[in-house]
Design a protein around this motif. Structure first.
Motif, PDB file in Angstrom:
ATOM      1  N   VAL A  28      83.385  48.717  38.665  1.00 25.05           N
ATOM      2  CA  VAL A  28      83.524  49.973  37.918  1.00 25.05           C
ATOM      3  C   VAL A  28      82.816  49.772  36.586  1.00 25.05           C
ATOM      4  O   VAL A  28      83.410  49.387  35.574  1.00 25.05           O
ATOM      5  N   GLY A  29      81.535  49.995  36.600  1.00 18.03           N
ATOM      6  CA  GLY A  29      80.693  49.714  35.446  1.00 18.03           C
ATOM      7  C   GLY A  29      79.979  48.387  35.655  1.00 18.03           C
ATOM      8  O   GLY A  29      80.514  47.472  36.292  1.00 18.03           O
ATOM      9  N   GLY A  30      78.783  48.295  35.132  1.00 17.00           N
ATOM     10  CA  GLY A  30      78.005  47.074  35.299  1.00 17.00           C
ATOM     11  C   GLY A  30      78.179  46.073  34.179  1.00 17.00           C
ATOM     12  O   GLY A  30      77.568  45.009  34.196  1.00 17.00           O
ATOM     13  N   GLY A  31      78.973  46.414  33.173  1.00 17.70           N
ATOM     14  CA  GLY A  31      79.196  45.498  32.071  1.00 17.70           C
ATOM     15  C   GLY A  31      78.417  45.837  30.820  1.00 17.70           C
ATOM     16  O   GLY A  31      78.631  45.248  29.766  1.00 17.70           O
ATOM     17  N   LYS A  32      77.495  46.815  30.930  1.00 22.02           N
ATOM     18  CA  LYS A  32      76.662  47.169  29.771  1.00 22.02           C
ATOM     19  C   LYS A  32      77.506  47.614  28.583  1.00 22.02           C
ATOM     20  O   LYS A  32      77.317  47.139  27.459  1.00 22.02           O
ATOM     21  N   TYR A  33      78.446  48.511  28.841  1.00 20.54           N
ATOM     22  CA  TYR A  33      79.250  49.050  27.742  1.00 20.54           C
ATOM     23  C   TYR A  33      80.255  48.027  27.212  1.00 20.54           C
ATOM     24  O   TYR A  33      80.631  48.059  26.048  1.00 20.54           O
ATOM     25  N   PHE A  34      80.647  47.090  28.075  1.00 18.14           N
ATOM     26  CA  PHE A  34      81.508  46.000  27.619  1.00 18.14           C
ATOM     27  C   PHE A  34      80.730  45.067  26.706  1.00 18.14           C
ATOM     28  O   PHE A  34      81.213  44.662  25.640  1.00 18.14           O
ATOM     29  N   ASP A  35      79.508  44.723  27.103  1.00 22.74           N
ATOM     30  CA  ASP A  35      78.667  43.853  26.284  1.00 22.74           C
ATOM     31  C   ASP A  35      78.351  44.482  24.936  1.00 22.74           C
ATOM     32  O   ASP A  35      78.185  43.771  23.933  1.00 22.74           O
ATOM     33  N   MET A  36      78.272  45.795  24.896  1.00 18.26           N
ATOM     34  CA  MET A  36      78.006  46.502  23.637  1.00 18.26           C
ATOM     35  C   MET A  36      79.250  46.582  22.753  1.00 18.26           C
ATOM     36  O   MET A  36      79.168  46.996  21.599  1.00 18.26           O
ATOM     37  N   GLY A  37      80.396  46.213  23.296  1.00 17.80           N
ATOM     38  CA  GLY A  37      81.644  46.300  22.529  1.00 17.80           C
ATOM     39  C   GLY A  37      82.197  47.709  22.467  1.00 17.80           C
ATOM     40  O   GLY A  37      82.959  48.042  21.560  1.00 17.80           O
ATOM     41  N   VAL A  38      81.824  48.540  23.438  1.00 21.49           N
ATOM     42  CA  VAL A  38      82.258  49.940  23.434  1.00 21.49           C
ATOM     43  C   VAL A  38      83.472  50.158  24.337  1.00 21.49           C
ATOM     44  O   VAL A  38      84.473  50.748  23.925  1.00 21.49           O
ATOM     45  N   VAL A  39      83.385  49.693  25.587  1.00 17.98           N
ATOM     46  CA  VAL A  39      84.464  49.904  26.560  1.00 17.98           C
ATOM     47  C   VAL A  39      84.977  48.554  27.055  1.00 17.98           C
ATOM     48  O   VAL A  39      84.187  47.706  27.476  1.00 17.98           O
ATOM     49  N   GLY A  40      86.282  48.356  26.993  1.00 17.34           N
ATOM     50  CA  GLY A  40      86.871  47.104  27.456  1.00 17.34           C
ATOM     51  C   GLY A  40      86.748  46.953  28.958  1.00 17.34           C
ATOM     52  O   GLY A  40      86.427  47.901  29.678  1.00 17.34           O
ATOM     53  N   LYS A  41      87.006  45.754  29.445  1.00 19.29           N
ATOM     54  CA  LYS A  41      86.945  45.540  30.904  1.00 19.29           C
ATOM     55  C   LYS A  41      88.324  45.550  31.538  1.00 19.29           C
ATOM     56  O   LYS A  41      88.449  45.724  32.746  1.00 19.29           O
ATOM     57  N   GLU A  42      89.368  45.350  30.752  1.00 25.94           N
ATOM     58  CA  GLU A  42      90.716  45.331  31.304  1.00 25.94           C
ATOM     59  C   GLU A  42      91.370  46.707  31.196  1.00 25.94           C
ATOM     60  O   GLU A  42      91.381  47.317  30.123  1.00 25.94           O
ATOM     61  N   VAL A  43      91.898  47.164  32.304  1.00 25.26           N
ATOM     62  CA  VAL A  43      92.535  48.478  32.371  1.00 25.26           C
ATOM     63  C   VAL A  43      94.025  48.288  32.641  1.00 25.26           C
ATOM     64  O   VAL A  43      94.412  47.639  33.620  1.00 25.26           O
ATOM     65  N   ASP A  44      94.850  48.821  31.763  1.00 24.89           N
ATOM     66  CA  ASP A  44      96.299  48.779  31.963  1.00 24.89           C
ATOM     67  C   ASP A  44      96.714  49.988  32.796  1.00 24.89           C
ATOM     68  O   ASP A  44      96.390  51.130  32.443  1.00 24.89           O
ATOM     69  N   VAL A  45      97.404  49.730  33.885  1.00 21.14           N
ATOM     70  CA  VAL A  45      97.793  50.794  34.811  1.00 21.14           C
ATOM     71  C   VAL A  45      99.313  50.898  34.868  1.00 21.14           C
ATOM     72  O   VAL A  45     100.017  49.891  34.973  1.00 21.14           O
ATOM     73  N   LEU A  46      99.817  52.113  34.790  1.00 18.81           N
ATOM     74  CA  LEU A  46     101.246  52.391  34.916  1.00 18.81           C
ATOM     75  C   LEU A  46     101.443  53.400  36.040  1.00 18.81           C
ATOM     76  O   LEU A  46     100.815  54.464  36.050  1.00 18.81           O
ATOM     77  N   ILE A  47     102.305  53.062  36.992  1.00 16.47           N
ATOM     78  CA  ILE A  47     102.606  53.952  38.113  1.00 16.47           C
ATOM     79  C   ILE A  47     104.080  54.326  38.047  1.00 16.47           C
ATOM     80  O   ILE A  47     104.948  53.453  38.101  1.00 16.47           O
ATOM     81  N   SER A  48     104.350  55.599  37.904  1.00 16.45           N
ATOM     82  CA  SER A  48     105.722  56.100  37.814  1.00 16.45           C
ATOM     83  C   SER A  48     105.980  57.015  39.009  1.00 16.45           C
ATOM     84  O   SER A  48     105.248  57.982  39.218  1.00 16.45           O
ATOM     85  N   LEU A  49     106.998  56.695  39.792  1.00 18.26           N
ATOM     86  CA  LEU A  49     107.264  57.453  41.013  1.00 18.26           C
ATOM     87  C   LEU A  49     108.697  57.972  41.047  1.00 18.26           C
ATOM     88  O   LEU A  49     109.644  57.233  40.762  1.00 18.26           O
TER      89      LEU A  49
END
Length: 198
Positions: free
Chosen positions: A171-192
């Motif tokens: 999900v992304g090639g790493g370009k925006y992570f290398d630029m310091g714009v978008v992190g690579k770790e995504v915190d997910v919360l599932i509420s059911l």
């Protein structure tokens, strides 16, 4: 006892035992108005939060029948909503999820285990884009009670959280992570919140 009667008795025993061994835990219906798949990811100094509006799943669960319990989900990638139409369009593009080629994400459980108290673990295979990985997701089971609006139904609740390395799922090639714009770790919360007839 005659041989035929003996054989019939053994056959009946095997049938009953097999039915018990393969019996599934009760099935619950998702309450979509009170369930959600949410996420948060770093953007420079802020955290962008969003959710997926479209998802479906099969929930079969009983604390007394974990072998027959399972959680299977399918998420409509195009339903991503971060509160910004332009950003959502970019996330759907080939730069990130490429939803035209990979319209869904999925999770198929293989085992449900009790950890302690109301804490559990569901193991399974998560597929995002062209990557399928085995994952273990901890979750909390809040319990079961009679539905306040329908005394002929029961309601149960679950909450799970995990952190995903989006780059491991392409999900992304790493370009925006290398630029310091978008992190690579995504915190997910599932509420059911799920329901079933008594």
């Amino acid at each position: 006892m005659k041989p035929f009667i003996k054989l019939s008795a053994v056959f009946l025993f095997v049938l009953i035992f097999s039915a018990q061994a393969t019996a599934a835990a009760p099935q619950w219906e998702l309450d979509p108005a009170h369930s959600g798949i949410y996420f948060g990811i770093d953007h420079i100094y802020s955290t962008v939060r969003g959710y997926f509006e479209g998802f479906k799943g099969t929930v079969m669960f009983s604390p007394d029948d974990l072998a027959g319990s399972r959680f299977d989900f399918e998420v409509d990638v195009k339903s991503i909503n971060t509160g910004n139409t332009k950003r959502d369009g970019h996330l759907n593009s080939a730069d990130f999820f490429d939803s035209k080629q990979f319209p869904t994400m999925s999770f198929k459980s293989t085992a449900v285990k009790h950890v302690k108290d109301n804490q559990y673990l569901v193991e399974g295979k998560m597929t995002v884009k062209d990557v399928s990985e085995a994952v273990s997701v901890p979750f909390t089971f809040f319990g079961v009670k009679v539905h306040p609006f329908d005394d002929k139904s029961e309601v149960a609740g679950f909450e799970a959280s995990m952190t995903i390395d989006r780059l491991a799922y392409h999900v992304g090639g790493g370009k925006y992570f290398d630029m310091g714009v978008v992190g690579k770790e995504v915190d997910v919360l599932i509420s059911l919140e799920v329901t079933r007839k008594k």
